[in-house]
Design a protein around this motif. Structure first.
Motif, PDB file in Angstrom:
ATOM      1  N   THR A  77       0.835  -1.209   0.000  1.00  0.00           N
ATOM      2  CA  THR A  77       0.000   0.000   0.000  1.00  0.00           C
ATOM      3  C   THR A  77       0.862   1.247   0.000  1.00  0.00           C
ATOM      4  OG1 THR A  77      -1.694  -1.215   1.240  1.00  0.00           O
ATOM      5  CG2 THR A  77      -1.898   1.171   1.166  1.00  0.00           C
ATOM      6  N   ARG A  78       1.967   1.202   0.756  1.00  0.00           N
ATOM      7  CA  ARG A  78       2.897   2.346   0.769  1.00  0.00           C
ATOM      8  C   ARG A  78       3.486   2.575  -0.618  1.00  0.00           C
ATOM      9  NH1 ARG A  78       8.028   0.486   3.200  1.00  0.00           N
ATOM     10  NH2 ARG A  78       8.170  -0.255   1.053  1.00  0.00           N
ATOM     11  N   ASN A  79       3.856   1.493  -1.313  1.00  0.00           N
ATOM     12  CA  ASN A  79       4.393   1.637  -2.667  1.00  0.00           C
ATOM     13  C   ASN A  79       3.373   2.263  -3.617  1.00  0.00           C
ATOM     14  OD1 ASN A  79       6.738   0.398  -1.754  1.00  0.00           O
ATOM     15  ND2 ASN A  79       6.146  -1.634  -2.490  1.00  0.00           N
ATOM     16  N   ILE A  80       2.125   1.858  -3.472  1.00  0.00           N
ATOM     17  CA  ILE A  80       1.065   2.445  -4.304  1.00  0.00           C
ATOM     18  C   ILE A  80       0.882   3.918  -3.961  1.00  0.00           C
ATOM     19  CG2 ILE A  80      -1.419   2.415  -4.782  1.00  0.00           C
ATOM     20  CD1 ILE A  80      -1.357  -0.611  -4.437  1.00  0.00           C
ATOM     21  N   ASN A  81       0.864   4.242  -2.685  1.00  0.00           N
ATOM     22  CA  ASN A  81       0.677   5.636  -2.266  1.00  0.00           C
ATOM     23  C   ASN A  81       1.814   6.530  -2.751  1.00  0.00           C
ATOM     24  OD1 ASN A  81      -1.734   5.055  -1.005  1.00  0.00           O
ATOM     25  ND2 ASN A  81      -0.819   4.777   1.024  1.00  0.00           N
ATOM     26  N   ASN A  82       3.039   6.007  -2.741  1.00  0.00           N
ATOM     27  CA  ASN A  82       4.171   6.782  -3.251  1.00  0.00           C
ATOM     28  C   ASN A  82       3.994   7.097  -4.732  1.00  0.00           C
ATOM     29  OD1 ASN A  82       5.478   6.857  -0.784  1.00  0.00           O
ATOM     30  ND2 ASN A  82       6.726   5.044  -1.200  1.00  0.00           N
ATOM     31  N   ALA A  83       3.473   6.131  -5.465  1.00  0.00           N
ATOM     32  CA  ALA A  83       3.242   6.354  -6.893  1.00  0.00           C
ATOM     33  C   ALA A  83       2.112   7.349  -7.136  1.00  0.00           C
ATOM     34  CB  ALA A  83       2.933   5.024  -7.581  1.00  0.00           C
ATOM     35  N   LEU A  84       1.155   7.413  -6.215  1.00  0.00           N
ATOM     36  CA  LEU A  84      -0.023   8.264  -6.398  1.00  0.00           C
ATOM     37  C   LEU A  84       0.178   9.703  -5.904  1.00  0.00           C
ATOM     38  CD1 LEU A  84      -2.945   5.857  -5.362  1.00  0.00           C
ATOM     39  CD2 LEU A  84      -2.178   6.447  -7.657  1.00  0.00           C
ATOM     40  N   LYS A  85       1.340  10.001  -5.362  1.00  0.00           N
ATOM     41  CA  LYS A  85       1.572  11.347  -4.832  1.00  0.00           C
ATOM     42  C   LYS A  85       1.361  12.423  -5.886  1.00  0.00           C
ATOM     43  CE  LYS A  85       4.720  10.280  -1.005  1.00  0.00           C
ATOM     44  NZ  LYS A  85       6.117  10.392  -0.487  1.00  0.00           N
ATOM     45  N   SER A  86       1.779  12.142  -7.107  1.00  0.00           N
ATOM     46  CA  SER A  86       1.628  13.141  -8.171  1.00  0.00           C
ATOM     47  C   SER A  86       0.168  13.401  -8.511  1.00  0.00           C
ATOM     48  CB  SER A  86       2.376  12.681  -9.427  1.00  0.00           C
ATOM     49  OG  SER A  86       1.869  11.434  -9.887  1.00  0.00           O
ATOM     50  N   PHE A  87      -0.725  12.508  -8.085  1.00  0.00           N
ATOM     51  CA  PHE A  87      -2.157  12.684  -8.307  1.00  0.00           C
ATOM     52  C   PHE A  87      -2.859  13.238  -7.068  1.00  0.00           C
ATOM     53  CE2 PHE A  87      -1.205  10.252 -11.954  1.00  0.00           C
ATOM     54  CZ  PHE A  87      -2.254  10.375 -12.840  1.00  0.00           C
ATOM     55  N   ASN A  88      -2.063  13.554  -6.057  1.00  0.00           N
ATOM     56  CA  ASN A  88      -2.611  14.056  -4.792  1.00  0.00           C
ATOM     57  C   ASN A  88      -3.696  13.110  -4.268  1.00  0.00           C
ATOM     58  OD1 ASN A  88      -2.747  15.863  -2.646  1.00  0.00           O
ATOM     59  ND2 ASN A  88      -4.395  17.057  -3.593  1.00  0.00           N
ATOM     60  N   ALA A  89      -3.396  11.801  -4.334  1.00  0.00           N
ATOM     61  CA  ALA A  89      -4.360  10.784  -3.928  1.00  0.00           C
ATOM     62  C   ALA A  89      -3.632   9.673  -3.196  1.00  0.00           C
ATOM     63  CB  ALA A  89      -5.090  10.216  -5.139  1.00  0.00           C
ATOM     64  N   THR A  90      -4.395   8.821  -2.537  1.00  0.00           N
ATOM     65  CA  THR A  90      -3.863   7.606  -1.921  1.00  0.00           C
ATOM     66  C   THR A  90      -4.728   6.435  -2.358  1.00  0.00           C
ATOM     67  OG1 THR A  90      -5.231   7.710   0.093  1.00  0.00           O
ATOM     68  CG2 THR A  90      -3.132   8.923   0.110  1.00  0.00           C
ATOM     69  N   TYR A  91      -4.295   5.241  -2.022  1.00  0.00           N
ATOM     70  CA  TYR A  91      -5.054   4.068  -2.417  1.00  0.00           C
ATOM     71  C   TYR A  91      -6.477   4.116  -1.855  1.00  0.00           C
ATOM     72  CZ  TYR A  91      -6.681  -0.732  -2.708  1.00  0.00           C
ATOM     73  OH  TYR A  91      -7.440  -1.847  -2.957  1.00  0.00           O
TER      74      TYR A  91
END
Length: 401
Positions: free
Chosen positions: A243-257
């Motif tokens: 989940t942390r890896n996904i959240n790191n990728a989503l930072k540019s979208f200002n979103a989390t899983y």
């Protein structure tokens, strides 16, 4: 004469009523269809993030004929009992029959064990394949300690018995999974013909067996997807890291899983060692960006603003070939975290490998797979699941000469 006119008028009224009723039935039949083919091909479905299975287009690709059929009307080999596995290379089972499980602690009864695959995807598929033999046919099963040690570090509910001399006596006969499944199925068919009961209490095996290959029956797995998902619950730390890896990728979208307004489609790209394996074992060439772009388009036509999260053993290739505004690369080097990340996706794009299929199988939603006509690649030829779609590779050379 008056009576004749009355009968004529009555007959005319009845005729008009029959015609009206026929039109009413036709209209009702049309409204019961899922969606017109043209609409199914061109429409975009706006769906919530947490969507159930089977919500995509109502017509699916069939690799054998290229034709499409309505969801809910598919015919699988499982509906035709007595099509034996060795004759079809598919895995039918008896939906109406139940087998009383042989007690695991009954050390005198025959058992089935299985060899250990090299990679995580192999081990998960082997474990699931062995479990299904007990679930469907009630046989005793056991795994080797090395498999237990590996899987137990990743999943918190690995409960299949470990083979120990005290509980699993004798030297089992070596056999392939398909051969053993065929033997069990034929025996079950014979037992069924001699009884009217739906519960079979007599054991199907007289001899112990050791499975020597690396089974991964895609058709059987998809028929029992929820059951297999229940066998593999990721440990908290593995899920947390994924989940942390996904959240790191989503930072540019200002979103989390957990806080987003778009569906996530996970993508698995395996390259490095797999290029040679594909050529030597299945006479296939490596998938190129054309297949992944086709798969991206497949979901873009059916989902509102999907985001594609890519896990891969070659992230540099993915960044060069695939990355776009709606395609993000998860830079992880831990296989179990990649598999957990795939399982968290709403839908999935997979390649040819076992790891790829397993990660998608453990998740929800739909799965796209590369369409190929290569006769040496037959792992998905029996799959008729309404959540499984074949997508064109996009190149002319599907397999090497």
């Amino acid at each position: 004469m008056a009576i004749y006119k009355q009968k004529k008028i009555l007959a005319l009224i009845l005729g008009l009523l029959c015609i009206a009723y026929a039109f009413l039935l036709l209209d009702h039949s049309n409204r019961q269809q899922w969606v017109p083919k043209k609409m199914a091909k061109n429409a975009t479905f706006h769906l919530p993030r947490a969507s159930p299975e089977n919500f995509l287009e109502m017509y699916r690709n069939l690799p054998s004929s290229g034709k499409k059929e309505q969801a809910g009307c598919h015919h699988t080999p499982l509906e035709h009992p007595l099509q034996y596995p060795l004759e079809t290379n598919c895995f039918p089972y008896f939906r109406e029959l139940h087998f009383q499980p042989v007690p695991e602690h009954d050390c005198d009864k025959p058992y089935v064990s299985i060899t250990i695959g090299k990679y995580l995807g192999n081990k998960v598929c082997q474990y699931a394949s062995l479990y299904l033999l007990r679930h469907l046919y009630g046989v005793r099963v056991s795994i080797l300690n090395e498999m237990y040690t590996t899987l137990d570090k990743i999943f918190k509910n690995i409960v299949m018995p470990v083979k120990k001399p005290a509980g699993f006596v004798g030297r089992p006969k070596e056999i392939t999974y398909l051969e053993l499944y065929d033997k069990l199925y034929r025996t079950a068919a014979q037992v069924r013909s001699n009884t009217s009961s739906n519960l079979i209490t007599e054991p199907l095996l007289k001899t112990s067996y050791h499975i020597i290959d690396y089974p991964g029956p895609r058709d059987l797995f998809l028929e029992h997807r929820k059951l297999i998902q229940s066998l593999f619950k990721f440990r908290y730390k593995v899920l947390e890291n994924a989940t942390r890896n996904i959240n790191n990728a989503l930072k540019s979208f200002n979103a989390t899983y957990h806080q987003r307004d778009f569906p996530i489609v996970t993508v698995h790209v395996r390259r490095t060692d797999y290029t040679r394996h594909l050529k030597n074992r299945m006479n296939l060439t490596q998938l190129d960006k054309l297949y992944y772009n086709n798969a991206f388009e497949f979901y873009k036509k059916r989902l509102k603003r999907p985001l594609f999260l890519v896990v891969s053993d070659d992230p540099e290739w993915c960044r060069e070939m695939l990355q776009a505004e709606d395609v993000l690369i998860i830079a992880s080097e831990v296989k179990q975290e990649d598999m957990a990340a795939m399982s968290l996706g709403d839908h999935h794009i997979i390649s040819y490998g076992t790891f790829s299929f397993t990660g998608a199988l453990l998740g929800n939603g739909n799965i796209t797979h590369p369409l190929t006509t290569n006769p040496r690649y037959c792992l998905v030829k029996c799959v008729k699941s309404p959540v499984f779609y074949n997508v064109d590779r996009g190149d002319n050379q599907q397999y090497s000469e």
